[in-house]
Write a protein that holds these residues in place. Sequence first.
Motif, PDB file in Angstrom:
ATOM      1  N   MET A 125     147.587  79.806  11.414  1.00  0.00           N
ATOM      2  CA  MET A 125     146.029  78.432  12.702  1.00  0.00           C
ATOM      3  C   MET A 125     145.724  78.108  11.546  1.00  0.00           C
ATOM      4  N   THR A 126     145.434  76.995  11.792  1.00  0.00           N
ATOM      5  CA  THR A 126     144.306  76.176  10.712  1.00  0.00           C
ATOM      6  C   THR A 126     143.072  76.594  11.712  1.00  0.00           C
ATOM      7  N   HIS A 127     141.711  76.925  11.270  1.00  0.00           N
ATOM      8  CA  HIS A 127     140.674  77.195  11.495  1.00  0.00           C
ATOM      9  C   HIS A 127     140.004  75.643  10.870  1.00  0.00           C
ATOM     10  N   HIS A 128     139.789  75.032  12.324  1.00  0.00           N
ATOM     11  CA  HIS A 128     138.584  73.595  12.229  1.00  0.00           C
ATOM     12  C   HIS A 128     137.288  74.720  12.321  1.00  0.00           C
ATOM     13  N   PRO A 129     136.260  74.336  11.483  1.00  0.00           N
ATOM     14  CA  PRO A 129     134.751  74.547  11.499  1.00  0.00           C
ATOM     15  C   PRO A 129     134.037  73.675  12.558  1.00  0.00           C
ATOM     16  N   THR A 130     133.119  74.700  13.683  1.00  0.00           N
ATOM     17  CA  THR A 130     132.724  74.358  14.440  1.00  0.00           C
ATOM     18  C   THR A 130     132.173  72.763  14.157  1.00  0.00           C
ATOM     19  N   ARG A 131     132.744  72.028  15.396  1.00  0.00           N
ATOM     20  CA  ARG A 131     132.046  70.656  15.306  1.00  0.00           C
ATOM     21  C   ARG A 131     130.697  70.760  16.113  1.00  0.00           C
ATOM     22  N   ILE A 132     129.573  69.697  15.996  1.00  0.00           N
ATOM     23  CA  ILE A 132     128.561  69.956  16.716  1.00  0.00           C
ATOM     24  C   ILE A 132     128.018  68.489  16.741  1.00  0.00           C
ATOM     25  N   THR A 133     127.652  68.237  17.680  1.00  0.00           N
ATOM     26  CA  THR A 133     127.130  66.978  18.414  1.00  0.00           C
ATOM     27  C   THR A 133     125.421  66.503  18.494  1.00  0.00           C
ATOM     28  N   VAL A 134     124.849  65.721  17.481  1.00  0.00           N
ATOM     29  CA  VAL A 134     123.925  65.283  17.483  1.00  0.00           C
ATOM     30  C   VAL A 134     123.242  64.425  18.379  1.00  0.00           C
ATOM     31  N   MET A 135     122.560  64.647  19.145  1.00  0.00           N
ATOM     32  CA  MET A 135     122.064  64.094  20.623  1.00  0.00           C
ATOM     33  C   MET A 135     121.375  63.551  20.008  1.00  0.00           C
ATOM     34  N   MET A 136     121.107  62.067  20.238  1.00  0.00           N
ATOM     35  CA  MET A 136     119.772  61.356  19.333  1.00  0.00           C
ATOM     36  C   MET A 136     119.200  60.301  20.309  1.00  0.00           C
ATOM     37  N   PRO A 137     118.054  60.230  21.490  1.00  0.00           N
ATOM     38  CA  PRO A 137     117.867  58.851  22.455  1.00  0.00           C
ATOM     39  C   PRO A 137     117.492  58.285  21.336  1.00  0.00           C
ATOM     40  N   ASN A 138     117.016  57.113  21.969  1.00  0.00           N
ATOM     41  CA  ASN A 138     116.076  55.388  20.895  1.00  0.00           C
ATOM     42  C   ASN A 138     115.987  54.129  21.932  1.00  0.00           C
ATOM     43  N   TYR A 139     114.294  54.023  21.547  1.00  0.00           N
ATOM     44  CA  TYR A 139     114.032  53.415  22.094  1.00  0.00           C
ATOM     45  C   TYR A 139     112.656  52.943  21.262  1.00  0.00           C
ATOM     46  N   ASN A 140     113.558  51.556  20.223  1.00  0.00           N
ATOM     47  CA  ASN A 140     112.186  50.869  19.992  1.00  0.00           C
ATOM     48  C   ASN A 140     111.891  51.759  18.786  1.00  0.00           C
ATOM     49  N   ASN A 141     112.424  52.675  17.565  1.00  0.00           N
ATOM     50  CA  ASN A 141     111.655  53.175  17.078  1.00  0.00           C
ATOM     51  C   ASN A 141     112.571  52.542  15.121  1.00  0.00           C
ATOM     52  N   ALA A 142     112.515  51.548  15.486  1.00  0.00           N
ATOM     53  CA  ALA A 142     113.029  51.041  14.293  1.00  0.00           C
ATOM     54  C   ALA A 142     112.615  51.379  13.106  1.00  0.00           C
ATOM     55  N   ARG A 143     111.096  51.784  12.771  1.00  0.00           N
ATOM     56  CA  ARG A 143     110.410  52.295  11.870  1.00  0.00           C
ATOM     57  C   ARG A 143     110.721  53.822  11.438  1.00  0.00           C
ATOM     58  N   TYR A 144     111.191  54.176  12.094  1.00  0.00           N
ATOM     59  CA  TYR A 144     111.906  55.862  12.150  1.00  0.00           C
ATOM     60  C   TYR A 144     112.963  55.575  11.620  1.00  0.00           C
ATOM     61  N   VAL A 145     114.417  55.667  12.673  1.00  0.00           N
ATOM     62  CA  VAL A 145     115.900  55.471  12.822  1.00  0.00           C
ATOM     63  C   VAL A 145     116.152  55.777  11.459  1.00  0.00           C
ATOM     64  N   SER A 146     116.275  55.632  10.828  1.00  0.00           N
ATOM     65  CA  SER A 146     116.739  55.295   9.561  1.00  0.00           C
ATOM     66  C   SER A 146     116.552  56.512   8.528  1.00  0.00           C
ATOM     67  N   GLN A 147     115.443  56.822   8.565  1.00  0.00           N
ATOM     68  CA  GLN A 147     114.893  58.324   8.437  1.00  0.00           C
ATOM     69  C   GLN A 147     115.672  59.678   8.711  1.00  0.00           C
ATOM     70  N   ALA A 148     115.734  59.258  10.218  1.00  0.00           N
ATOM     71  CA  ALA A 148     116.200  60.030  11.430  1.00  0.00           C
ATOM     72  C   ALA A 148     117.523  60.301  10.939  1.00  0.00           C
ATOM     73  N   ILE A 149     118.598  59.655  10.935  1.00  0.00           N
ATOM     74  CA  ILE A 149     120.023  59.384  10.439  1.00  0.00           C
ATOM     75  C   ILE A 149     120.165  59.803   9.059  1.00  0.00           C
ATOM     76  N   ALA A 150     119.258  59.470   8.262  1.00  0.00           N
ATOM     77  CA  ALA A 150     119.660  59.961   7.489  1.00  0.00           C
ATOM     78  C   ALA A 150     118.728  61.491   7.057  1.00  0.00           C
ATOM     79  N   SER A 151     118.419  62.276   7.909  1.00  0.00           N
ATOM     80  CA  SER A 151     118.123  63.275   7.683  1.00  0.00           C
ATOM     81  C   SER A 151     119.707  64.568   7.735  1.00  0.00           C
ATOM     82  N   VAL A 152     119.962  63.655   9.279  1.00  0.00           N
ATOM     83  CA  VAL A 152     121.849  64.091   9.632  1.00  0.00           C
ATOM     84  C   VAL A 152     122.579  64.826   8.673  1.00  0.00           C
ATOM     85  N   MET A 153     122.788  63.474   8.080  1.00  0.00           N
ATOM     86  CA  MET A 153     123.428  63.297   6.596  1.00  0.00           C
ATOM     87  C   MET A 153     123.695  64.312   5.629  1.00  0.00           C
ATOM     88  N   ARG A 154     122.387  64.389   5.707  1.00  0.00           N
ATOM     89  CA  ARG A 154     121.915  65.573   4.691  1.00  0.00           C
ATOM     90  C   ARG A 154     121.929  66.937   4.427  1.00  0.00           C
TER      91      ARG A 154
END
Length: 254
Positions: free
Chosen positions: A1-30
Motif C-alpha cells: 500500500m502506498t503511503h500518502h503524507p498527511t495533507r494539511i489545509t492552511v486556512m487563511m482569511p483575508n480582508y484588505n491586507n495587500a501590504r502583508y498577504v504576499s509575506q504570509a503566503i511566502a511563509s507557507v511556501m517555505r
Amino acid sequence: MTHHPTRITVMMPNYNNARYVSQAIASVMRQTWQSWELLIVDDASTDDSVDMIRAVGDPRIRLVINSRNEGISAVRNRLLDLASGDHVTSLDSDDVFYGDDKLEREVAVLSQPSWGRPQVAFSDVMLIDESGNDLALVSEQQPLREGPLFHGMLRRSVFIPRDYLVNTDVARSVGGFDTTLKIYEDWDFKLRLARRANFCFSGVTGIGYRRHGNGLSSASSCQHVKVQSQIQMRYSGLAVKLDSKGRVMDRKAA
C-alpha cells in the motif's frame, strides 16, 4: 500500500491586507512540510490583495472570493467547511509562519500516542511589528502549559495557542465560529475545542503575530473587557468539567 503524507489545509482569511498577504503566503511556501493546500477566503477586499494572491500562481493555493463582506467569523466558518486536508491550521493574512518547520514539527506531535483524548499541536508565538521585526515571545509573558487547558484558557491565565494543528473532523465536531462575536471568535472556538482535546507543544516558535493598527489589537479596551466577560460567563459553569476522568490540572510543558 502506498503511503500518502498527511495533507494539511492552511486556512487563511483575508480582508484588505495587500501590504502583508504576499509575506504570509511566502511563509507557507517555505515550510519543510510540503503536503498542504492554502485555502484563502477573501472577504470582499477593496484593495489589491486578491491580485497579489492570484499572482503567486501556485496550484496548491485555492482562492474563494466573497461577493460581499461577511465578517471574520463567517469567513472562518467557510474556511473550515471547505477544507480538504486531513488536518487544518490557520494563518491570518497579516501574520506569518515564523519557523519553516512549524508544520513538520506539529505533524510529528500529532503522530505520537494520545492521552486518551484528541490532540491539538501548537507552537510558540513571536510578536512582530509592522515591518516584521521581533518584539517578544508570547511564552515569556504567559505560562506555557500542555494537556487539558480549558480551565486555564477560560481564565486567560496560560499561553493560549494560536494557529494550531488539529484533525479536520475534530475541529468540525465542536461547532463553528460564533458570528455574533466581532472579536475573540477564535478564543471562543478554542474553548470548545479544549473541552474535548489536549494541547501539545511542538517545541518551536511557529507564528509571527503582527502588531499593527488594525484587527484585534486596534479594538478599544472597553470592547476587550466586554467580549471577554461575555465569553467567560458563557463557559463559567464548565470551568472544571474537562472530561469524564475529571482531569482539571494543567501540566507544565517540557
